[in-house]
Design an enzyme around this catalytic site. Structure first.
Site, PDB file in Angstrom:
ATOM      1  N   GLY A 124       0.649  -1.149  -0.408  1.00 45.67           N
ATOM      2  CA  GLY A 124      -0.079   0.200  -0.082  1.00 45.67           C
ATOM      3  C   GLY A 124       0.747   1.452   0.414  1.00 45.67           C
ATOM      4  CB  SER A 126       1.211   3.772  -5.834  1.00 46.04           C
ATOM      5  OG  SER A 126       2.191   3.840  -6.015  1.00 46.04           O
ATOM      6  CB  SER A 158      -0.010  -5.681  -8.004  1.00 42.89           C
ATOM      7  OG  SER A 158       0.668  -4.995  -8.954  1.00 42.89           O
ATOM      8  CD  GLU A 241       8.791  -2.668  -4.615  1.00 39.68           C
ATOM      9  OE1 GLU A 241       8.768  -2.050  -3.433  1.00 39.68           O
ATOM     10  OE2 GLU A 241       8.142  -2.489  -5.332  1.00 39.68           O
ATOM     11  CD  GLU A 362      11.603   8.440 -16.737  1.00 41.20           C
ATOM     12  OE1 GLU A 362      11.050   7.019 -15.691  1.00 41.20           O
ATOM     13  OE2 GLU A 362      11.922   8.031 -18.274  1.00 41.20           O
TER      14      GLU A 362
END
Lengths: 375, 289
Positions: A124, A126, A158, A241, A362
């Site tokens: 949890g 974004s 997801s 991650e 980026e």
């Protein structure tokens, strides 16, 4: 330096391969199987072999092995396109985070179900206004007499629809800005006030969700680690991650098919060799990050480099496969004659996400420039 | 796995940095026993040689290490002494490090300087490419060509990988130095995000190059050596292009040092088989051919 596996690691890779051979009929190899291949029964079988929580401390039911050991084993499963989604996030980052930041009671409560393959977690982080700019998180966790009241909105989550818990980043200090005043929580997804709505990605698949928290009550001990230190806890998590082998092996079932369709063409063999070479180099970067973690140095810009490099390779695999397939690229995966055993079609549809998820390229280049190069 | 250098490996790096700064680095290598490391320390020697080659790459000093310290002693199980070794890598007459060679290998034989003629062909500074014509009898013959030749060649290629990795790390350092100090629009180039991102790409390639080279040295399987030299050769073009782009005009002046490094990198890209050849070889292995 020694870049080879130990005898024990080699033996366990063989065991994993034998397990997968025996399980061959129980799953269909798929690209991105660590996100989309949800199969709790499969995860429970892996758990029975001790393949969840490999790196976790023995006193909490883990095996106390190295991160390199975990990679060595997971490489075999990713190569097979096996369904890993049920336990993947929890094994990779929630468990280690609970081990690092949780209380004794939290460790005893949350780790065993993960280890047994019974608990699925989603991430949890974004929010609609906090994508790459994660520090803009607005979801609030307000203190009450008995715990916290959570109000907010998470997105791109997801597996939320399959998950038991969400590992939540929320703002606990209402007057705080940016990186300060954030905290981490474990929230049961069956709590009152939670609404999970599906988001279908461009392949039509449903793994994304958005989650609404409408005054969700959680107990005091839902808080993991130190209140207000969530950002700094999460930064450590992101290293794990970012630099897993899933960042290079998401399209391995496709690459495996490509190996069988290059033989009569020197140009194809060259392109295949170029992809294999880049993948082997990427693998070195990923294993090095695991080694750093084993040495007690939390992976940081090294993980960013490994992910940048790896994602580039996996997107190129999809592009080269597309060129080989030509017009057959258009045949949907369920139809006989679909390119590369049906693996190209879904691979192309998920490929844009490789350089976005887990930190966009980026953002990662910024991390390398700042933290590795001091620019 | 252990991606850290141990104390001995660190000592090798320190020593190599001194040797490469000597007035005659080749003499320093010979007198320091570095050229015979493979014979003197079969267990660790080759790993150490890889680190030495990285430092020579970093310093931009081109020496014929692959033939002299790796291929000759592997193939003939004897030292080449301090004589520079050139190597005919294919079936033909073209020789790596042939210019200035005092020994030449054309498998399964080795020849000394009285038994061959050399015509240097290389266009870029430091490129020893040459055409070799054998005119006499060999001084050495490989005992078991079928068994030793592939290993000898893989070791030579791996040392070329190490030199390339050292070059790329130096190119990165020079480029970082430049973008930190060169000012335009009233601020250092490094303050611009587009420059930062190019620098991050260059740094990622350099980091990958280091581990590609070390992986080649430590795992000399055919698959691995083809992969690492193939990748390094292909990546070398992007490394050079990024460095020149970030340097601007100064980077391609004769006076500034960058051009010597990018020239050497280009030479090595096409030495000991180029990306195209290594990729094809790896692709064949991967396809099960």
């Amino acid at each position: 330096m020694d870049l080879s596996f130990t005898e024990e690691e080699r033996r366990e890779r063989d065991e994993a391969a034998a397990f997968l051979e025996a399980e061959r009929s129980s799953f269909t190899p798929e690209c991105d199987s660590w996100i989309t291949g949800f199969d709790r029964a499969f995860s429970k079988k892996m758990a029975a072999h001790g393949w969840i929580g490999i790196t976790w401390p023995v006193e909490y039911g883990g095996r106390g092995k190295s991160y390199v050991h975990r990679l060595a084993v997971s490489e075999v499963f990713l190569a097979a396109g096996a369904p890993l989604a049920s336990h993947w996030f929890a094994d990779r980052q929630m468990g280690p985070s609970i081990v690092a930041h949780g209380t004794e009671e939290q460790k005893r409560r949350y780790l065993p179900p993960i280890l047994a393959g019974d608990a699925t977690y989603c991430i949890g982080m974004s929010e609609p206004q906090a994508g790459s700019d994660l520090a803009a998180v607005r979801t609030r966790a307000t203190r009450t007499d008995s715990g916290f009241l959570i109000k907010g909105h998470k997105v791109w989550t997801s597996l939320a629809h399959h998950s038991d818990y969400i590992y939540l980043l929320a703002r606990t200090d209402p007057d705080s800005e940016r990186h300060r005043g954030l905290s981490e929580f474990i929230v049961p997804l069956r709590s009152d006030g939670i609404t999970i709505a599906p988001i279908h990605d461009m392949s039509g698949a449903h793994h994304f969700n958005e989650i609404f928290f409408d005054d969700v009550e959680v107990a005091e001990d839902a808080l993991i680690g130190v209140e207000g230190r969530g950002w700094y806890q999460i930064t450590g998590q992101l290293g794990y991650e970012r630099a897993g082998l899933e960042r290079i092996m998401s399209v391995w079932p496709l690459l495996t098919e490509m190996r069988g369709q290059a033989a009569d063409d020197p140009q194809r063999l060259r392109e295949l060799g170029e992809l294999e070479a880049a993948a082997l180099v990427a693998r070195q970067l990923v294993y090095r990050v695991a080694f750093l973690a084993d040495s007690g140095k939390p992976p940081d810009h090294e993980a960013a480099m490994a992910k940048l490099f790896s994602n580039d390779v996996e997107q190129r695999i999809v592009e080269v496969a597309s060129r080989w397939a030509g017009w057959r690229s258009r045949i949907r995966q369920t139809v006989k004659g679909a390119a590369f055993g049906g693996h190209l079609f879904p691979a192309w549809l998920i490929a844009p996400s490789f350089t976005l998820r887990g930190g966009t390229s980026e953002i990662l280049r910024g991390i390398v420039a700042r933290r590795a190069l001091g620019l | 796995m252990n991606y850290d250098l141990d104390d001995d490996e660190r000592a090798v790096v320190d020593a190599a940095q001194k040797v490469v700064q000597a007035a005659d680095p080749w003499l320093g290598l010979a007198e320091g026993g570095w050229l015979d490391l493979l014979l003197d320390d079969p267990e660790h020697g080759f790993g150490y040689l890889g680190l030495v080659a990285e430092e020579f790459g970093y310093a931009g000093v081109a020496v014929p290490l692959p033939g002299t310290a790796a291929l000759w002693p592997t193939l003939f199980e004897q030292s080449a002494g301090r004589r520079r070794v050139g190597v005919v890598t294919g079936g033909g007459e073209y020789c790596e490090d042939g210019a200035g060679a005092e020994l030449v290998v054309r498998r399964p034989h080795g020849y000394d300087i009285d038994s061959f003629e050399i015509e240097p062909l290389g266009g870029l500074e430091g490129d020893g490419l040459a055409r070799v014509t054998v005119t006499g009898e060999p001084v050495a013959t490989s005992r078991d060509d079928a068994g030793l030749a592939p290993l000898a060649m893989q070791r030579a290629i791996a040392l070329a990988c190490s030199e390339m990795a050292g070059l790329m790390r130096r190119i990165l350092d020079m480029t970082l130095q430049h973008v930190r100090t060169r000012e335009q629009f009233g601020q250092p180039l490094a303050s611009f995000q587009v420059v930062q991102h190019n620098a991050a790409r260059l740094a990622t390639l350099s980091e990958a190059a280091t581990w590609a080279a070390r992986a080649a040295v430590l795992d000399l399987s055919r698959e691995n050596v083809h992969a690492m030299k193939g990748w390094l050769s292909a990546a070398s073009q992007e490394v050079s292009a990024l460095a020149h782009q970030m340097h601007g005009a100064i980077g391609f002046t004769e006076e500034y040092g960058l051009q010597r490094l990018t020239k050497r990198l280009r030479t090595l890209r096409f030495s000991w088989r180029d990306d195209s050849e290594h990729h094809l070889a790896l692709g064949r292995l991967s396809a099960g051919l």
